[in-house]
Design a protein around this motif. Structure first.
Motif, PDB file in Angstrom:
ATOM      1  N   CYS B 154       0.833  -1.214   0.000  1.00 15.98           N
ATOM      2  CA  CYS B 154       0.000   0.000   0.000  1.00 15.98           C
ATOM      3  C   CYS B 154       0.864   1.259   0.000  1.00 15.98           C
ATOM      4  N   CYS B 202      -6.896   5.870   1.942  1.00 16.50           N
ATOM      5  CA  CYS B 202      -6.953   4.903   0.840  1.00 16.50           C
ATOM      6  C   CYS B 202      -7.548   5.586  -0.379  1.00 16.50           C
ATOM      7  N   ASN B 203      -6.832   5.539  -1.501  1.00 16.85           N
ATOM      8  CA  ASN B 203      -7.398   6.113  -2.727  1.00 16.85           C
ATOM      9  C   ASN B 203      -7.793   5.013  -3.713  1.00 16.85           C
ATOM     10  N   ILE B 204      -8.143   3.851  -3.147  1.00  9.05           N
ATOM     11  CA  ILE B 204      -8.739   2.745  -3.890  1.00  9.05           C
ATOM     12  C   ILE B 204      -7.997   2.380  -5.168  1.00  9.05           C
ATOM     13  N   THR B 205      -6.667   2.452  -5.110  1.00  8.41           N
ATOM     14  CA  THR B 205      -5.882   2.114  -6.296  1.00  8.41           C
ATOM     15  C   THR B 205      -5.618   0.607  -6.402  1.00  8.41           C
ATOM     16  N   LYS B 206      -6.123  -0.155  -5.441  1.00  9.71           N
ATOM     17  CA  LYS B 206      -6.257  -1.612  -5.591  1.00  9.71           C
ATOM     18  C   LYS B 206      -4.977  -2.430  -5.594  1.00  9.71           C
ATOM     19  N   CYS B 208      -3.479  -3.542  -2.971  1.00  8.41           N
ATOM     20  CA  CYS B 208      -3.663  -4.587  -1.958  1.00  8.41           C
ATOM     21  C   CYS B 208      -4.342  -5.793  -2.591  1.00  8.41           C
ATOM     22  N   LEU B 223     -12.996  -2.406   1.420  1.00  4.68           N
ATOM     23  CA  LEU B 223     -12.658  -0.993   1.580  1.00  4.68           C
ATOM     24  C   LEU B 223     -13.720  -0.073   0.985  1.00  4.68           C
TER      25      LEU B 223
HETATM   26  S1  SF4 Z   1      -6.678   0.222  -2.390  1.00  7.08           S
HETATM   27 FE1  SF4 Z   1      -5.433  -0.924  -0.929  1.00  7.08          FE
HETATM   28  S2  SF4 Z   1      -3.320  -0.549  -1.548  1.00  7.08           S
HETATM   29 FE2  SF4 Z   1      -4.590   1.000  -2.556  1.00  7.08          FE
HETATM   30  S3  SF4 Z   1      -4.557   2.787  -1.193  1.00  7.08           S
HETATM   31 FE3  SF4 Z   1      -6.347   1.563  -0.637  1.00  7.08          FE
HETATM   32  S4  SF4 Z   1      -5.623   0.245   0.999  1.00  7.08           S
HETATM   33 FE4  SF4 Z   1      -3.803   1.008  -0.023  1.00  7.08          FE
END
Ligand code: SF4
Ligand code: SF4
Ligand code: FES
Ligand code: FES
Lengths: 262, 261
Positions: B154, B202-206, B208, B223
């Motif tokens: 992350c 978290c900017n949901i860039t996935k 993880c 998330l």
């Molecule tokens: S999607 Fe996952 S890796 Fe991406 S910013 Fe959010 S928690 Fe971190």
């Protein structure tokens, strides 16, 4: 290219920003080019203020056409906003813009490809500090659901436009041109994009804790969850059909194509 | 068919270190961890590496192979060509102890900050009854083997050491989501998700989701739904007004004071 991360004290001392050996930059590059192309195209069309209506087709950038300056035939509900001096598209285009800008998929896309935060997984980003979506303006992404509601209203209108595209020039029903098919396909894709939305998934059932107490909403949630796994695909497919549908109307309205098949 | 693989392995400690070159025999069907073990047995007896199950179930052998966060025991050698140089480093987000071993105690500290499951006070432990559909959603999250590859990749912490204080990473935001969706949990976890665990970072860039060896859809199923649940409560004026009028809405206690890791 300061980062405060991978060279922080205590971590393994490795100079490279990434040790990935695959072509990780291809995807963000293509995303960047595709989204930029879309923004350029739609800006050009939104400010053009002509060639948006070719009976019975209307371009979705101009629908509903609410300004007094809208060409006859395109006007919606009597075009009540008579004092509007700019392109009628400007009254409408901010809705899909807000919808897509706050969309969870497009957020991923632009955070990666425009803001490089991160450009790809395990590739260090070039920023010295990062606050994500905790502050203005990005905290506004949390109201994505309102953009969804407005987007759904537009979908209804665009579906109506697609139905009207089955009319002949004299107003009778039964016309089927290539444009009819394109407008119908576009409306369908926009519905798929909107219904597969994460906020929609939450609204129909995701926010419930006891699925067993709400069997109908559980069914809806299950259905939307299935669509949701393809949300990225619908985001790109519908973006493409938007361009195709608008450009088709442009070609027809500017006289570049004509004939009974149109 | 045996061949010699070209390895670059990071050797060092929290002060200094370097990528060192080795050539190690590879047999058919082997995984990266086998090769690291052979390296240890034949050329580098002092090489530090953490492992346990060799079956992708204990979450110990997390490392980075050619820059990608991976379990070494689940990375097959036949995914590389025979003349490819394979670079193996420790996880780059956590402090290194030695060679491939990192200190992952950040994760344990964050785990302790998540208030425990709290069933209704009048419900005895043997009396929990739940419908299958209510359990299913969080079962996906129970597959987690705590390898911490998701927290490692992350970018929020990986690229910004200073965010570690206010952000718990996808692993523990997912744990909060799991409990928030649990029909028998009485604690309101939405505020603590934002205020103590940094959901907004978290900017949901996935990433993880991309690295999870258990293929848990961390972003889509934990998330984003958690962000939506928080929005219901915190960012949605209409929904807050509507819930004032809703009768029989289950009362949810505020989260107990969060123990600071
Ligand atoms: S999607 Fe996952 S890796 Fe991406 S910013 Fe959010 S928690 Fe971190
Ligand atoms: S969620 Fe996946 S990547 Fe994260 S700790 Fe659990 S198993 Fe590992
Ligand atoms: S439209 Fe993409 S998540 Fe809502
Ligand atoms: S050794 Fe247990 S997961 Fe790799």
């Amino acid at each position: 290219m300061a980062t405060t991360g991978i060279d922080a004290p205590g971590r393994a001392k490795i100079a490279a920003k990434t040790l990935r050996t695959d072509r990780w930059w291809v995807q963000p590059l293509f995303t960047f080019l595709a989204l930029t192309a879309f923004v350029v195209y739609s800006t050009w069309r939104v400010f053009m203020n002509k060639y948006y209506y070719s009976d019975p087709y209307i371009s979705l950038f101009y629908s509903p056409c609410l300004a007094g300056s809208c060409v006859p035939g395109a006007q919606f509900a009597g075009a009540p906003i008579t004092w509007w001096a700019f392109s009628p598209a400007l009254l409408i285009a901010w809705i899909p813009l807000a919808f897509r800008f706050t969309c969870y998929y497009y957020r991923k896309a632009y955070f990666r490809s425009f803001w490089l935060s991160p450009p790809a997984c395990a590739v260090a980003e070039p920023h010295g500090s990062y606050s994500g979506e905790t502050k203005l303006p990005l905290i506004l992404n949390n109201v994505h659901r309102y953009a969804l509601y407005l987007g759904l209203v537009l979908n209804v209108i665009l579906t109506w436009d697609a139905i009207l595209a089955f009319r002949n020039p004299d107003g009778s029903w039964g016309h089927v041109g290539l444009g009819t098919l394109i407008l119908t396909l576009n409306a369908f894709c926009l519905w798929m994009y909107s219904l597969s939305c994460h906020s929609c998934r939450n609204a129909v059932g995701g926010r419930i804790t006891h699925f067993s107490k709400h069997p109908v909403r559980y069914q809806m949630w299950t259905f939307i969850s299935k669509l949701n796994t393809h949300h990225m695909r619908w985001a790109w497919v519908s973006l493409s059909t938007v361009v195709i549908a608008d450009f088709y109307v442009y070609l027809a309205a500017s006289g570049a194509i004509s004939g009974s098949w149109v | 068919m045996t061949y010699k693989a070209k390895l670059r392995v990071w050797r060092g400690d929290d002060e200094s270190g370097d990528l060192k070159n080795y050539e190690v025999d590879v047999n058919e069907g082997e995984v990266v961890l086998d090769i690291v073990h052979r390296l240890q047995a034949t050329q580098a007896p002092d090489l530090a590496v953490r492992w346990n199950c060799k079956a992708g179930k204990c979450g110990s052998c997390s490392a980075e192979v050619n820059g990608k966060p991976r379990l070494m025991c689940m990375t097959r050698m036949n995914t590389f060509t025979e003349d490819e140089v394979i670079t193996i480093t420790p996880m780059r987000t956590f402090p290194v102890i030695r060679d491939l071993v990192t200190d992952v105690s950040y994760n344990y500290a964050k785990a302790r900050m998540v208030p425990a499951f709290a069933p209704p006070a009048d419900l005895e432990p043997g009396d929990y009854r739940m419908a299958q559909v209510d359990v299913e959603r969080s079962q996906e999250f129970r597959k987690c083997i705590e390898c911490f590859l998701c927290n490692n990749v992350c970018h929020v912490m990986r690229d910004h050491e200073d965010n570690k204080a206010s952000f718990s990473g996808p692993r523990f935001l997912m744990r909060i989501a799991e409990l928030d969706m649990h029909p028998l949990d009485t604690v309101d976890r939405r505020q603590t998700a934002v205020e103590d665990h940094g959901l907004g970072y978290c900017n949901i860039t996935k990433c993880c989701t991309e690295v999870c060896p258990e293929h848990i859809h961390i972003t889509d199923n934990a998330l984003i739904p958690l962000k939506e649940r928080v929005a219901d409560r915190k960012y949605d004026p209409l929904f807050s007004v509507a819930s004032l009028f809703r009768k029989g809405k289950e009362k949810r206690a505020a989260a107990p004071a969060t123990p600071k890791g």
